[in-house]
Write a protein that holds these residues in place. Structure first.
Motif, PDB file in Angstrom:
ATOM      1  N   THR A  39       1.528   2.498   3.711  1.00 56.64           N
ATOM      2  CA  THR A  39       2.886   2.425   4.222  1.00 56.64           C
ATOM      3  C   THR A  39       2.388   3.445   5.626  1.00 56.64           C
ATOM      4  OG1 THR A  39       2.225   5.423   2.900  1.00 56.64           O
ATOM      5  CG2 THR A  39       4.241   3.295   1.649  1.00 56.64           C
ATOM      6  N   SER A  40       3.048   4.052   5.615  1.00 62.25           N
ATOM      7  CA  SER A  40       3.328   4.732   7.400  1.00 62.25           C
ATOM      8  C   SER A  40       1.742   5.110   8.053  1.00 62.25           C
ATOM      9  CB  SER A  40       4.188   5.357   7.660  1.00 62.25           C
ATOM     10  OG  SER A  40       4.073   6.047   8.916  1.00 62.25           O
ATOM     11  N   MET A  41       1.605   4.598   9.210  1.00 63.08           N
ATOM     12  CA  MET A  41       0.009   4.503   9.225  1.00 63.08           C
ATOM     13  C   MET A  41      -0.420   5.560  10.504  1.00 63.08           C
ATOM     14  SD  MET A  41      -1.706   2.514   7.784  1.00 63.08           S
ATOM     15  CE  MET A  41      -2.969   2.714   9.169  1.00 63.08           C
ATOM     16  N   ALA A  42       0.732   6.833  10.527  1.00 65.89           N
ATOM     17  CA  ALA A  42       0.695   7.722  11.475  1.00 65.89           C
ATOM     18  C   ALA A  42       0.114   8.670  11.000  1.00 65.89           C
ATOM     19  CB  ALA A  42       2.447   8.829  11.929  1.00 65.89           C
ATOM     20  N   THR A 100      11.199   3.298  17.255  1.00 72.35           N
ATOM     21  CA  THR A 100      10.125   2.546  17.998  1.00 72.35           C
ATOM     22  C   THR A 100       8.461   2.740  17.906  1.00 72.35           C
ATOM     23  OG1 THR A 100      10.705   2.933  20.252  1.00 72.35           O
ATOM     24  CG2 THR A 100      11.669   1.854  18.810  1.00 72.35           C
ATOM     25  N   ARG A 101       8.775   4.513  17.460  1.00 69.65           N
ATOM     26  CA  ARG A 101       7.227   5.718  17.832  1.00 69.65           C
ATOM     27  C   ARG A 101       6.634   4.967  16.621  1.00 69.65           C
ATOM     28  NH1 ARG A 101       7.641  10.226  16.757  1.00 69.65           N
ATOM     29  NH2 ARG A 101       9.752  10.231  16.379  1.00 69.65           N
ATOM     30  N   ASP A 102       6.998   4.833  15.248  1.00 65.32           N
ATOM     31  CA  ASP A 102       7.049   4.309  14.156  1.00 65.32           C
ATOM     32  C   ASP A 102       6.020   3.041  13.671  1.00 65.32           C
ATOM     33  OD1 ASP A 102       7.348   6.927  12.974  1.00 65.32           O
ATOM     34  OD2 ASP A 102       8.335   6.082  11.702  1.00 65.32           O
ATOM     35  N   GLU A 103       7.043   2.195  14.712  1.00 73.54           N
ATOM     36  CA  GLU A 103       6.180   0.639  14.588  1.00 73.54           C
ATOM     37  C   GLU A 103       5.360   0.014  15.654  1.00 73.54           C
ATOM     38  OE1 GLU A 103      10.229  -1.371  15.796  1.00 73.54           O
ATOM     39  OE2 GLU A 103      11.147  -1.272  13.272  1.00 73.54           O
ATOM     40  N   ARG A 104       5.355   1.256  16.870  1.00 77.24           N
ATOM     41  CA  ARG A 104       4.043   1.609  17.796  1.00 77.24           C
ATOM     42  C   ARG A 104       2.705   1.869  17.397  1.00 77.24           C
ATOM     43  NH1 ARG A 104       5.303   3.885  22.659  1.00 77.24           N
ATOM     44  NH2 ARG A 104       3.052   3.539  23.303  1.00 77.24           N
ATOM     45  N   GLN A 105       3.276   2.588  16.393  1.00 79.05           N
ATOM     46  CA  GLN A 105       2.155   2.905  15.475  1.00 79.05           C
ATOM     47  C   GLN A 105       1.138   2.171  14.434  1.00 79.05           C
ATOM     48  OE1 GLN A 105      -0.138   5.973  14.849  1.00 79.05           O
ATOM     49  NE2 GLN A 105       1.569   7.444  15.769  1.00 79.05           N
TER      50      GLN A 105
END
Length: 769
Positions: free
Chosen positions: A477-480, A509-514
């Motif tokens: 799941t999310s990599m932040a 878009t921040r989550d996608e850039r992460q």
């Protein structure tokens, strides 16, 4: 967003000059620089005056202790952090080492210097690894968290932690410690120093994504309501758009819904004061059913408990509960045993917590996208630190599909194709359910893989460490805020580096850039591709009717139209999140004003500020005036009842008779006050202070709890075309006035009716009425 300004470049040149000088110092001379810097600071120099030399000393210590000399971009980042910018530094650029420079410099001041990071593992790891540098240079360092989340530190242990020159902790722990520090009953129990300098790691995740959920400390249980089951069933009978409307992550009843509720609960006015509880439970049930999704916002554990999910990191937030009965409403929705609803004793949002720091800085790989909001809410500027090596990662154009079936099929085909070459593949999805679906599909293809989501975050570091090796497939799941770099194994560069496949358009878009940033670190090769469809979570705003029309009925829709719709949905979702966060700031600013007044008064009392006796006399006279205003026809029985409840446990005859009841009560209060003063002698002032503190705490707990409930209930008023924030501010103002009155009554009751005894060391023990 700023590029390097002249000041940062000027200081950078100075640091580089100093680095040449400190190279030749012996270890003893290098360590002794710390004492020299402290002397210079106490003689009147500022941190900025000594920055070039202090940074150079820390750079050299980094090299001698850790074998890593900070790169130029890390020195630039360190300067920007000290100047309180929010820094964007790409994944893999070494943010952990960058932070050692400003932390060492600010640790020299003797004031609190803190770094908050995403989780306990990172806080402990960084305190241990980077701590070697600070200890080498003669500064103390502590981790504010423990490996075992069930282990609770006592106040003495916390005092030792926060007394350290540099503290590594998590944002949640810091917030709760701040609240607990303002709930202690004596100044000896306080364990925190005044806030000074803080660096927030993964700052956009904390300041933006986690900002809407306040930290709440719960106290004594409230009487359990039997309305949860009733209101839960009620909302399941409602029809969308007829009885309720969902918009911008909010839900409320329509006029038809209000009429239906009145008939269902057999009441005349849903919004009257006596029906506040019914309204609150209806709103909670609506939000539980229509705003909270299983495996997106929370998971249900094997033990039958609701555990919230941090959407920005995909991690479980163990121990965190939603406030004001919202948690219990979700439990009812999932047909679980309802946990005991607790009173809210103290609460704060991250926005207001971090705004308490005179010097606040932050760093993240994707913070530039939120620059406008960060400037507006936190008054902080974002600066982009260039990468050490040019980025050569290939970010391929997104692929668009009508259905999730086509989308997942394409992802698996791409994974199989790349896996056959040995190239490592990292599949990133927003939802836990998506990671589990991907895992099943990979099993069908006989591809070995690891899954990283909230259900197995324990193995996080090990899973991420292996993700860059040949033939490895990882689903996450999310990599932040993962905090562990993915290093490429032997022969992987030649295969094109790590391949990141994103499944589903993310909320911003921040989550996608992460996600993309996991590949191509420090100039390495890599590739990223996102696969999106009309069945992605963000597309739910299009409504069931639209999706039914194009997906269920198989109607043709062009790729261009799909792209337009998905992009539009993401934009709306992102704007909705921004609106929600601003709203959260506005609501909490109401409590922040009250909290500032109460905490200052409380700290003055803890620090021994004595109360003016004339002011106390004035308060009990006002209390009597208030009581008589409300009870104009008071007989002897009612008067004696007032005396027994507020002034004295014994009815005595006054030596001087009074002409009327008001005068009689005031004379009686004077007598009771003087008796208590005579009894306690020189300890009377201390006694009054403790009695006032008790009244203050009881009143504030009731106020915090009421405001928590009010915020949930007031959202149901939107149908009346009212300004919700104005309504909340008005009600909060009125309740604050009521609280002041109740505190004044309780103060005098405590002083006049409290029973005193003395323990060992002559410690005052008070039995309150």
């Amino acid at each position: 967003m700023r590029k390097m300004d002249k000041k940062i470049n000027f200081l950078f040149d100075k640091v580089k000059e100093e680095c040449k000088k400190v190279k030749n110092l012996s270890d003893y001379e290098l360590k002794n620089k710390t004492n020299e810097f402290k002397r210079r600071l106490s003689a009147g120099e500022t941190t900025e005056d000594i920055l070039p030399e202090a940074f150079a000393v820390c750079c050299e210590a980094d090299y001698r202790v850790l074998g890593m000399f900070p790169f130029d971009v890390q020195i630039l980042g360190g300067i920007a952090l000290h100047l309180c910018y929010l820094c964007e530094m790409n994944t893999g650029e070494g943010k952990t080492l960058t932070a050692t420079l400003p932390l060492y410099l600010n640790g020299l001041t003797g004031e609190s210097t803190i770094l908050v990071t995403a989780n306990e593992y990172l806080a402990i790891r960084d305190a241990k690894e980077m701590g070697q540098v600070y200890k080498f240079l003669g500064l103390s360092v502590e981790a504010g968290v423990t490996r075992d989340t069930n282990e609770h530190l006592d106040n003495d242990q916390k005092r030792e932690i926060y007394a350290a020159d540099i503290v590594y902790t998590t944002h949640g722990t810091l917030g709760f410690d701040y609240l607990l520090n303002n709930l202690v009953h004596s100044k000896e129990d306080r364990f925190m120093r005044d806030f000074n300098f803080i660096i927030i790691d993964e700052a956009d995740s904390v300041l933006l994504d986690s900002a809407s959920m306040p930290l709440v400390i719960s106290g004594s249980p409230r009487v359990q309501s039997n309305l949860y089951g009733l209101t839960d069933f009620f909302v399941t009978t409602l029809i969308e758009d007829e009885h309720y409307i969902i918009e911008d992550k909010k839900v409320w009843l329509t006029k038809a819904g209000i009429e239906y509720a009145k008939r269902y609960f057999r009441i005349d006015n849903l919004y009257s004061k006596e029906n506040f509880d019914i309204l609150r439970h209806v709103v909670l049930a609506l939000r539980a059913h229509y705003l909270m999704d299983k495996d997106v916002d929370y998971v249900v554990t094997d033990k039958g408990e609701i555990v919230l999910l941090d959407k920005s990191t995909g991690r479980k937030m163990n121990g965190m509960k939603l406030r004001g009965g919202f948690h219990q409403a979700i439990e009812e929705k999932e047909h679980l045993k309802i946990s005991q609803e607790q009173r809210s004793v103290a609460s704060i949002t991250y926005q207001n917590l971090f705004n308490l720091f005179p010097k606040m800085a932050g760093m993240s790989g994707t913070i530039a996208d939120g620059k406008d909001e960060l400037l507006e809410v936190y008054h902080k500027r974002v600066i982009v630190i260039p990468p050490r090596k040019p980025m050569i990662r290939k970010d391929m154009p997104d692929k668009y599909f009508k259905t999730s079936e086509e989308q997942f099929d394409a992802v698996i085909q791409e994974t199989v194709r790349r896996h056959k070459t040995g190239q490592p593949v990292l599949l990133i999805a927003s939802l836990i359910s998506d990671t589990e679906m991907l895992s099943k599909l990979l099993v069908q293809e006989n591809i070995e893989h690891s899954v990283l989501n909230a259900n197995n975050a324990f193995w996080e570091a090990e899973i991420i460490k292996e993700a860059g090796q040949k033939n490895v497939v990882t689903v996450a799941t999310s990599m932040a805020g993962r905090g562990t770099d993915i290093h490429l194994g032997p022969g992987v560069k030649e295969l094109g580096g790590l391949c990141v496949l994103g499944i589903g358009r993310m909320g911003n878009t921040r989550d996608e850039r992460q996600a993309r940033g996991r590949a191509g670190r420090q100039g390495e090769p890599g590739v990223s591709i996102f696969y999106t469809s009309l069945e992605d979570d963000v597309c739910t705003i299009l409504g069931e009717h639209f999706l039914e029309k194009y997906i269920d009925k198989g109607k043709y829709i062009s790729k261009r139209r799909i792209k337009h719709l998905i992009n539009k949905c993401q934009k709306i979702k992102d704007e909705s999140s921004v609106f929600q966060r601003k709203n959260s700031v506005n609501y909490d600013s109401v409590m922040q004003r009250q909290r500032t007044i109460m905490y200052k008064t409380r700290n003055d009392l803890l620090d021994g500020k004595s109360l003016d006796e004339n002011a106390l006399i004035e308060i009990y006279k006002c209390n009597i005036d208030e009581y008589l205003k409300e009870n104009k026809k008071m007989d002897d029985f009612a008067m004696n009842r007032y005396i027994l409840d507020n002034l004295s446990y014994r009815i005595k005859e006054l030596s001087v008779p009074s002409k009327n009841r008001k005068e009689y009560l005031k004379n009686y209060a004077d007598m009771a006050f003087n008796d208590k003063k005579q009894l306690l002698g020189n300890r009377f002032s201390e006694y009054c202070r403790l009695c006032t503190l008790k009244a203050l705490d009881d009143g504030w707990i009731e106020e915090v709890d009421y405001l928590q409930q009010l915020q949930a209930a007031i959202s149901g008023r939107s149908t009346a075309q009212r300004n919700l924030l104005y309504e909340y501010q008005r009600e909060a103002r009125l309740s604050f006035r009521d609280m002041e009155k109740s505190i004044k009554k309780a103060m005098i009751r405590n002083i006049l009716l409290g029973e005193v005894s003395f323990g060992k060391d002559n410690e005052m023990i008070i039995l309150y009425p």
